[in-house]
Design a protein around this motif. Structure first.
Motif, PDB file in Angstrom:
ATOM      1  N   MET A   1     -13.762  12.669   7.815  1.00 37.19           N
ATOM      2  CA  MET A   1     -12.119  12.264   7.501  1.00 37.19           C
ATOM      3  C   MET A   1     -12.273  11.702   6.120  1.00 37.19           C
ATOM      4  N   LYS A   2     -11.275  11.795   5.233  1.00 37.05           N
ATOM      5  CA  LYS A   2     -11.202  11.477   3.966  1.00 37.05           C
ATOM      6  C   LYS A   2     -10.601   9.930   3.841  1.00 37.05           C
ATOM      7  N   PHE A   3     -11.008   9.381   2.795  1.00 36.45           N
ATOM      8  CA  PHE A   3     -10.625   7.909   2.583  1.00 36.45           C
ATOM      9  C   PHE A   3      -9.007   8.134   2.518  1.00 36.45           C
ATOM     10  N   SER A   4      -8.375   9.240   1.976  1.00 35.70           N
ATOM     11  CA  SER A   4      -6.971   9.444   1.884  1.00 35.70           C
ATOM     12  C   SER A   4      -6.329   9.326   3.248  1.00 35.70           C
ATOM     13  N   GLN A   5      -6.848   9.834   4.196  1.00 40.09           N
ATOM     14  CA  GLN A   5      -6.433   9.822   5.552  1.00 40.09           C
ATOM     15  C   GLN A   5      -6.334   8.223   6.213  1.00 40.09           C
ATOM     16  N   TYR A   6      -7.379   7.763   5.710  1.00 42.54           N
ATOM     17  CA  TYR A   6      -7.458   5.917   6.269  1.00 42.54           C
ATOM     18  C   TYR A   6      -6.337   5.429   5.561  1.00 42.54           C
ATOM     19  N   LEU A   7      -6.248   5.496   4.234  1.00 44.92           N
ATOM     20  CA  LEU A   7      -5.189   4.734   3.222  1.00 44.92           C
ATOM     21  C   LEU A   7      -3.985   5.185   3.766  1.00 44.92           C
ATOM     22  N   PHE A   8      -3.636   6.351   4.126  1.00 44.74           N
ATOM     23  CA  PHE A   8      -2.313   6.715   4.648  1.00 44.74           C
ATOM     24  C   PHE A   8      -1.782   6.196   5.653  1.00 44.74           C
ATOM     25  N   ASN A   9      -2.768   5.987   6.822  1.00 44.61           N
ATOM     26  CA  ASN A   9      -2.399   5.524   7.826  1.00 44.61           C
ATOM     27  C   ASN A   9      -2.128   4.122   8.041  1.00 44.61           C
ATOM     28  N   PHE A  10      -3.196   3.253   7.112  1.00 46.26           N
ATOM     29  CA  PHE A  10      -3.043   2.005   6.890  1.00 46.26           C
ATOM     30  C   PHE A  10      -1.764   1.530   6.319  1.00 46.26           C
ATOM     31  N   LEU A  11      -1.343   2.215   5.246  1.00 45.80           N
ATOM     32  CA  LEU A  11      -0.110   1.869   4.861  1.00 45.80           C
ATOM     33  C   LEU A  11       0.899   2.059   5.531  1.00 45.80           C
ATOM     34  N   MET A  12       0.920   3.161   6.341  1.00 44.09           N
ATOM     35  CA  MET A  12       2.077   3.602   7.412  1.00 44.09           C
ATOM     36  C   MET A  12       2.336   2.396   8.415  1.00 44.09           C
ATOM     37  N   GLY A  13       0.776   2.017   8.757  1.00 40.24           N
ATOM     38  CA  GLY A  13       0.916   0.920   9.892  1.00 40.24           C
ATOM     39  C   GLY A  13       1.292  -0.397   9.350  1.00 40.24           C
ATOM     40  N   TYR A  14       1.204  -0.926   8.061  1.00 43.52           N
ATOM     41  CA  TYR A  14       1.259  -1.797   7.326  1.00 43.52           C
ATOM     42  C   TYR A  14       2.821  -1.861   7.049  1.00 43.52           C
ATOM     43  N   PHE A  15       3.324  -0.849   6.729  1.00 41.40           N
ATOM     44  CA  PHE A  15       4.901  -1.014   6.359  1.00 41.40           C
ATOM     45  C   PHE A  15       5.665  -0.867   7.977  1.00 41.40           C
ATOM     46  N   MET A  40      -3.069   0.718  13.033  1.00 43.01           N
ATOM     47  CA  MET A  40      -2.816   2.025  12.903  1.00 43.01           C
ATOM     48  C   MET A  40      -4.000   3.068  12.523  1.00 43.01           C
ATOM     49  N   THR A  41      -4.616   2.187  11.675  1.00 37.93           N
ATOM     50  CA  THR A  41      -6.044   3.155  11.256  1.00 37.93           C
ATOM     51  C   THR A  41      -6.846   3.393  12.317  1.00 37.93           C
ATOM     52  N   ILE A  42      -7.157   2.239  13.082  1.00 35.91           N
ATOM     53  CA  ILE A  42      -8.116   2.563  14.247  1.00 35.91           C
ATOM     54  C   ILE A  42      -7.449   3.438  15.316  1.00 35.91           C
ATOM     55  N   LEU A  43      -6.168   3.365  15.559  1.00 39.72           N
ATOM     56  CA  LEU A  43      -5.582   4.221  16.534  1.00 39.72           C
ATOM     57  C   LEU A  43      -5.620   5.888  16.027  1.00 39.72           C
ATOM     58  N   TYR A  44      -5.601   5.766  14.645  1.00 39.32           N
ATOM     59  CA  TYR A  44      -5.750   7.461  14.168  1.00 39.32           C
ATOM     60  C   TYR A  44      -7.251   7.733  14.287  1.00 39.32           C
ATOM     61  N   ILE A  45      -8.135   6.903  14.157  1.00 39.84           N
ATOM     62  CA  ILE A  45      -9.435   7.352  14.310  1.00 39.84           C
ATOM     63  C   ILE A  45      -9.742   7.701  15.973  1.00 39.84           C
ATOM     64  N   ILE A  46      -9.276   6.860  16.851  1.00 41.41           N
ATOM     65  CA  ILE A  46      -9.158   7.089  18.112  1.00 41.41           C
ATOM     66  C   ILE A  46      -8.529   8.416  18.583  1.00 41.41           C
ATOM     67  N   ASN A  47      -7.483   8.598  18.109  1.00 42.88           N
ATOM     68  CA  ASN A  47      -6.574   9.887  18.374  1.00 42.88           C
ATOM     69  C   ASN A  47      -6.961  11.013  17.706  1.00 42.88           C
ATOM     70  N   SER A  48      -7.879  11.022  16.758  1.00 47.93           N
ATOM     71  CA  SER A  48      -8.205  12.131  16.107  1.00 47.93           C
ATOM     72  C   SER A  48      -9.216  13.050  17.002  1.00 47.93           C
ATOM     73  N   ASN A  49      -9.838  12.581  18.059  1.00 50.09           N
ATOM     74  CA  ASN A  49     -10.711  13.066  19.006  1.00 50.09           C
ATOM     75  C   ASN A  49      -9.759  13.949  19.987  1.00 50.09           C
ATOM     76  N   LYS A  50     -10.011  15.253  19.677  1.00 48.49           N
ATOM     77  CA  LYS A  50      -8.870  16.214  20.486  1.00 48.49           C
ATOM     78  C   LYS A  50      -9.059  15.957  22.156  1.00 48.49           C
ATOM     79  N   LEU A 116       2.234  10.486  16.780  1.00 46.79           N
ATOM     80  CA  LEU A 116       2.090  10.644  14.986  1.00 46.79           C
ATOM     81  C   LEU A 116       0.724  10.577  14.589  1.00 46.79           C
ATOM     82  N   SER A 117      -0.461  10.129  14.950  1.00 47.74           N
ATOM     83  CA  SER A 117      -1.586  10.345  14.834  1.00 47.74           C
ATOM     84  C   SER A 117      -1.940  11.689  14.724  1.00 47.74           C
ATOM     85  N   ARG A 118      -1.742  12.639  15.891  1.00 46.49           N
ATOM     86  CA  ARG A 118      -2.125  13.914  15.963  1.00 46.49           C
ATOM     87  C   ARG A 118      -1.267  14.830  15.026  1.00 46.49           C
ATOM     88  N   ILE A 119      -0.094  14.350  14.619  1.00 50.97           N
ATOM     89  CA  ILE A 119       0.654  15.193  13.580  1.00 50.97           C
ATOM     90  C   ILE A 119       0.139  14.952  12.092  1.00 50.97           C
TER      91      ILE A 119
END
Length: 126
Positions: A1-15, A40-50, A116-119
């Motif tokens: 995964m790219k840094f931008s994905q982590y950053l996007f999810n972090f900022l989304m969870g933050y706000f 949100m970043t951790i949940l994104y990583i978990i939910n990226s597992n199909k 949301l993570s899946r999308i």
């Protein structure tokens, strides 16, 4: 995964988490926004597992959120004495930092986070 994905999810969870707290409690604390971003970043990583199912994701997510909430609570409320929250009046609380009621709410909050993570994953990985 790219840094931008982590950053996007972090900022989304933050706000988003900060917004939820303001809507529910009329205020938030900067550490809660950071915690929301981390979660949100951790949940994104978990939910990226199909192969991750919704129920499994919610159970794991609730356990992780409750654990992080306890650690942040000990730091914010006990060590720093900032009085960000206090669950002492809730049944079966642990040191006033976590309780079953909020663990259940975290389980439920993981439902929209799952979808949301899946999308987001699909959008970043097309």
């Amino acid at each position: 995964m790219k840094f931008s994905q982590y950053l996007f999810n972090f900022l989304m969870g933050y706000f988003v988490y900060g917004f939820i707290e303001i809507m529910c409690r009329s205020y938030t604390h900067w550490t809660m926004c950071l915690t929301g971003g981390l979660v949100m970043t951790i949940l994104y990583i978990i939910n990226s597992n199909k192969t991750m199912t919704l129920i499994k994701s919610c159970a794991i997510g609730a356990a992780i959120i409750t654990s992080i909430e306890f650690l942040v609570g000990v730091f914010d409320n006990i060590i720093m004495d900032w009085h960000v929250w206090d669950y002492s009046d809730r049944p079966f609380n642990v040191m006033g930092q976590i309780c079953p009621l909020y663990s259940t709410l975290w389980f439920l909050l993981c439902i929209p986070a799952f979808f949301l993570s899946r999308i987001i994953y699909k959008r970043f990985n097309q």
